[in-house]
Design a protein around this motif. Structure first.
Motif, PDB file in Angstrom:
ATOM      1  N   ALA A 169       2.788 -45.911  25.789  1.00  0.00           N
ATOM      2  CA  ALA A 169       2.847 -44.509  26.194  1.00  0.00           C
ATOM      3  C   ALA A 169       4.213 -44.172  26.793  1.00  0.00           C
ATOM      4  O   ALA A 169       4.755 -43.085  26.566  1.00  0.00           O
ATOM      5  CB  ALA A 169       1.735 -44.206  27.198  1.00  0.00           C
ATOM      6  N   GLN A 170       4.779 -45.120  27.538  1.00  0.00           N
ATOM      7  CA  GLN A 170       6.115 -44.892  28.115  1.00  0.00           C
ATOM      8  C   GLN A 170       7.185 -44.813  27.022  1.00  0.00           C
ATOM      9  O   GLN A 170       8.106 -43.990  27.106  1.00  0.00           O
ATOM     10  CB  GLN A 170       6.439 -46.009  29.111  1.00  0.00           C
ATOM     11  N   ARG A 171       7.066 -45.683  26.017  1.00  0.00           N
ATOM     12  CA  ARG A 171       8.036 -45.634  24.912  1.00  0.00           C
ATOM     13  C   ARG A 171       7.910 -44.317  24.154  1.00  0.00           C
ATOM     14  O   ARG A 171       8.920 -43.725  23.741  1.00  0.00           O
ATOM     15  CB  ARG A 171       7.821 -46.823  23.971  1.00  0.00           C
ATOM     16  N   VAL A 172       6.692 -43.856  23.946  1.00  0.00           N
ATOM     17  CA  VAL A 172       6.489 -42.580  23.258  1.00  0.00           C
ATOM     18  C   VAL A 172       7.064 -41.438  24.088  1.00  0.00           C
ATOM     19  O   VAL A 172       7.666 -40.502  23.547  1.00  0.00           O
ATOM     20  CB  VAL A 172       4.995 -42.357  22.978  1.00  0.00           C
ATOM     21  N   LEU A 225       3.375 -44.186  15.365  1.00  0.00           N
ATOM     22  CA  LEU A 225       2.871 -43.614  16.606  1.00  0.00           C
ATOM     23  C   LEU A 225       3.766 -42.489  17.107  1.00  0.00           C
ATOM     24  O   LEU A 225       3.288 -41.487  17.650  1.00  0.00           O
ATOM     25  CB  LEU A 225       2.755 -44.717  17.665  1.00  0.00           C
ATOM     26  N   GLU A 226       5.083 -42.649  16.898  1.00  0.00           N
ATOM     27  CA  GLU A 226       6.013 -41.594  17.315  1.00  0.00           C
ATOM     28  C   GLU A 226       5.816 -40.349  16.469  1.00  0.00           C
ATOM     29  O   GLU A 226       5.896 -39.209  16.970  1.00  0.00           O
ATOM     30  CB  GLU A 226       7.451 -42.098  17.213  1.00  0.00           C
ATOM     31  N   VAL A 227       5.568 -40.549  15.179  1.00  0.00           N
ATOM     32  CA  VAL A 227       5.291 -39.399  14.315  1.00  0.00           C
ATOM     33  C   VAL A 227       4.024 -38.692  14.762  1.00  0.00           C
ATOM     34  O   VAL A 227       3.957 -37.448  14.839  1.00  0.00           O
ATOM     35  CB  VAL A 227       5.166 -39.864  12.847  1.00  0.00           C
ATOM     36  N   GLN A 228       3.010 -39.469  15.099  1.00  0.00           N
ATOM     37  CA  GLN A 228       1.753 -38.894  15.563  1.00  0.00           C
ATOM     38  C   GLN A 228       1.945 -38.147  16.883  1.00  0.00           C
ATOM     39  O   GLN A 228       1.384 -37.059  17.086  1.00  0.00           O
ATOM     40  CB  GLN A 228       0.716 -40.005  15.735  1.00  0.00           C
ATOM     41  N   ALA A 229       2.746 -38.729  17.772  1.00  0.00           N
ATOM     42  CA  ALA A 229       2.995 -38.094  19.070  1.00  0.00           C
ATOM     43  C   ALA A 229       3.769 -36.793  18.900  1.00  0.00           C
ATOM     44  O   ALA A 229       3.475 -35.793  19.579  1.00  0.00           O
ATOM     45  CB  ALA A 229       3.761 -39.057  19.963  1.00  0.00           C
ATOM     46  N   ALA A 230       4.759 -36.786  18.006  1.00  0.00           N
ATOM     47  CA  ALA A 230       5.539 -35.565  17.784  1.00  0.00           C
ATOM     48  C   ALA A 230       4.657 -34.443  17.265  1.00  0.00           C
ATOM     49  O   ALA A 230       4.840 -33.268  17.615  1.00  0.00           O
ATOM     50  CB  ALA A 230       6.672 -35.852  16.807  1.00  0.00           C
ATOM     51  N   THR A 282       3.190 -36.045  30.214  1.00  0.00           N
ATOM     52  CA  THR A 282       3.120 -37.176  31.133  1.00  0.00           C
ATOM     53  C   THR A 282       2.624 -38.409  30.388  1.00  0.00           C
ATOM     54  O   THR A 282       2.028 -38.331  29.313  1.00  0.00           O
ATOM     55  CB  THR A 282       2.172 -36.862  32.295  1.00  0.00           C
ATOM     56  N   VAL A 283       2.871 -39.557  30.999  1.00  0.00           N
ATOM     57  CA  VAL A 283       2.402 -40.815  30.412  1.00  0.00           C
ATOM     58  C   VAL A 283       0.888 -40.829  30.340  1.00  0.00           C
ATOM     59  O   VAL A 283       0.299 -41.299  29.350  1.00  0.00           O
ATOM     60  CB  VAL A 283       2.925 -42.007  31.241  1.00  0.00           C
ATOM     61  N   ARG A 284       0.246 -40.273  31.355  1.00  0.00           N
ATOM     62  CA  ARG A 284      -1.224 -40.232  31.360  1.00  0.00           C
ATOM     63  C   ARG A 284      -1.733 -39.397  30.197  1.00  0.00           C
ATOM     64  O   ARG A 284      -2.689 -39.789  29.504  1.00  0.00           O
ATOM     65  CB  ARG A 284      -1.715 -39.658  32.693  1.00  0.00           C
ATOM     66  N   ALA A 285      -1.084 -38.228  29.975  1.00  0.00           N
ATOM     67  CA  ALA A 285      -1.527 -37.354  28.887  1.00  0.00           C
ATOM     68  C   ALA A 285      -1.332 -38.040  27.523  1.00  0.00           C
ATOM     69  O   ALA A 285      -2.163 -37.918  26.619  1.00  0.00           O
ATOM     70  CB  ALA A 285      -0.758 -36.040  28.935  1.00  0.00           C
ATOM     71  N   ILE A 286      -0.246 -38.766  27.396  1.00  0.00           N
ATOM     72  CA  ILE A 286       0.013 -39.480  26.131  1.00  0.00           C
ATOM     73  C   ILE A 286      -1.026 -40.572  25.925  1.00  0.00           C
ATOM     74  O   ILE A 286      -1.538 -40.767  24.816  1.00  0.00           O
ATOM     75  CB  ILE A 286       1.436 -40.060  26.137  1.00  0.00           C
ATOM     76  N   ARG A 287      -1.353 -41.313  26.997  1.00  0.00           N
ATOM     77  CA  ARG A 287      -2.343 -42.376  26.875  1.00  0.00           C
ATOM     78  C   ARG A 287      -3.692 -41.824  26.446  1.00  0.00           C
ATOM     79  O   ARG A 287      -4.363 -42.401  25.573  1.00  0.00           O
ATOM     80  CB  ARG A 287      -2.481 -43.097  28.219  1.00  0.00           C
TER      81      ARG A 287
END
Length: 206
Positions: free
Chosen positions: A187-190, A153-158, A172-177
């Motif tokens: 989302a907070q961990r990411v 998930l971190e790879v995907q987020a990056a 933001t956490v909302r944008a990540i969610r």
């Protein structure tokens, strides 16, 4: 101004002084024990080179057996049974020869005559103990360094927020969610992970 010796130097000084004392006692005891054994062999009919060499076979057997046991200890191998038996046989033979030499003067004479043999064997085994303690300890096998597994998930987020991270913007956490379709805790961990990817102008983490 006197400087105190380091613990390592003190240990080395103790070892070397002990080794010197042991060697000195062993030399004296070996000479006396040899003379007793030589006199005993001569008294029972041997002469010439035979009488001179027979006592050496006893001490030589003790030396050879102890060396085999020492080698096995340094290699971490089991002690050979033959070496143990021959060492015991050599010790018994030298004690018997010296005690028999002094037996004509009674029990006390036998004890006094046997003492050099006891001192010789004891000194030699003490010397072997010092040698064993100086044996090189094998270097421990290094354990592989733990490398934490990468969270997919971190790879995907990056990858998803690469543009924001490059610009120094933390999503933001909302944008990540919404982007990754995850719950609030993930989302907070990411977001924490992405914050570590953002660098400040001086090259450090944000």
């Amino acid at each position: 101004m006197n400087q105190r010796k380091s613990p390592t130097r003190q240990i080395e000084a103790i070892k070397w002084s002990t080794a010197a004392a042991v060697v000195g006692v062993a030399i004296i005891a070996a000479i006396v024990s040899y003379n007793h054994a030589y006199a005993l062999v001569t008294a029972y009919g041997e002469g010439g080179w035979t009488a001179r060499l027979v006592p050496l076979t006893v001490d030589g057997l003790i030396y050879a057996s102890s060396m085999v046991l020492l080698h096995a200890a340094r290699q971490g191998a089991p002690a050979p049974h033959l070496a143990r038996w021959l060492l015991a046989l050599g010790i018994t033979a030298t004690l018997a020869a010296n005690a028999t030499h002094g037996l004509g003067r009674g029990p006390v004479g036998a004890i006094v005559a046997a003492w050099p043999a006891v001192a010789l064997v004891g000194s030699y085994e003490l010397l072997m103990t010092i040698v064993r303690s100086n044996a090189r300890v094998p270097d421990p096998v290094p354990t592989p360094e733990y490398v934490p597994e990468t969270d997919p998930l971190e790879v995907q987020a990056a990858d998803a927020f690469a543009a924001d991270v490059s610009a120094g913007r933390l999503p933001t956490v909302r944008a990540i969610r919404l982007r990754l379709r995850v719950g609030q805790p993930r989302a907070q961990r990411v977001q924490t992970y992405l914050s570590g990817l953002i660098t400040t102008p001086d090259g450090g983490p944000a």
